[in-house]
Design an enzyme around this catalytic site. Structure first.
Site, PDB file in Angstrom:
ATOM      1  N   ASP A 176       0.944  14.368  -6.149  1.00  0.00           N
ATOM      2  CA  ASP A 176       0.666  12.711  -6.351  1.00  0.00           C
ATOM      3  C   ASP A 176       0.901  11.986  -5.130  1.00  0.00           C
ATOM      4  O   ASP A 176       2.478  12.108  -4.184  1.00  0.00           O
ATOM      5  CB  ASP A 176       1.839  12.634  -7.433  1.00  0.00           C
ATOM      6  CG  ASP A 176       2.081  11.539  -8.019  1.00  0.00           C
ATOM      7  OD1 ASP A 176       0.166  10.533  -7.379  1.00  0.00           O
ATOM      8  OD2 ASP A 176       1.906  11.057  -9.402  1.00  0.00           O
ATOM      9  N   TYR A 177      -0.089  11.244  -4.796  1.00  0.00           N
ATOM     10  CA  TYR A 177       0.404  10.121  -3.613  1.00  0.00           C
ATOM     11  C   TYR A 177       0.642   8.690  -4.232  1.00  0.00           C
ATOM     12  O   TYR A 177       0.843   8.023  -5.267  1.00  0.00           O
ATOM     13  CB  TYR A 177      -1.273   9.570  -3.051  1.00  0.00           C
ATOM     14  CG  TYR A 177      -1.076  10.679  -2.173  1.00  0.00           C
ATOM     15  CD1 TYR A 177      -1.401  11.101  -1.043  1.00  0.00           C
ATOM     16  CD2 TYR A 177      -2.225  11.536  -2.529  1.00  0.00           C
ATOM     17  CE1 TYR A 177      -1.632  11.852   0.111  1.00  0.00           C
ATOM     18  CE2 TYR A 177      -3.119  12.745  -1.618  1.00  0.00           C
ATOM     19  CZ  TYR A 177      -2.853  12.598  -0.605  1.00  0.00           C
ATOM     20  OH  TYR A 177      -3.159  13.459  -0.020  1.00  0.00           O
TER      21      TYR A 177
END
Length: 104
Positions: free
Chosen positions: A5-6
């Site tokens: 997850d960015y």
């Protein structure tokens, strides 16, 4: 397989603002720890469904990466801006059972 997850959260303007201690605090404060455990259950169920008897948690599940983009830079070689965890299979199995709906 990994959960990645960015995040674009601003934790500060310096690299030191994105060290592991600061990332741990941000992960807890924003409830991302809960979020990634739910994602891990979903991935675990998907891999078990798709791979069947060939699925082995320790072989196929690599862990979780939360990448805080504002803290990542080629000049940082110590993991600054990158949070990683590898929840154990027993925990993911327990959470899966608690969430229910896990038809094998």
């Amino acid at each position: 397989w990994y959960v990645v997850d960015y995040k674009s959260n601003t934790l500060g303007s310096r690299g030191v603002d994105y060290t592991q201690a600061h990332l741990n605090e941000a992960m807890s404060h924003s409830h991302y720890v809960l979020q990634y455990h739910i994602y891990c259950v979903a991935l675990h169920r998907l891999l078990r469904l798709r791979l069947g008897d060939d699925y082995d948690f320790d072989t196929h599940f690599g862990g979780v990466l939360y990448l805080f983009m504002r803290g990542m830079s080629p000049e940082y070689t110590d993991g600054t801006g990158c949070f990683w965890d590898a929840p154990p299979e027993a925990l993911i199995e327990e959470l899966s059972a608690l969430l229910g709906g896990d038809e094998r």
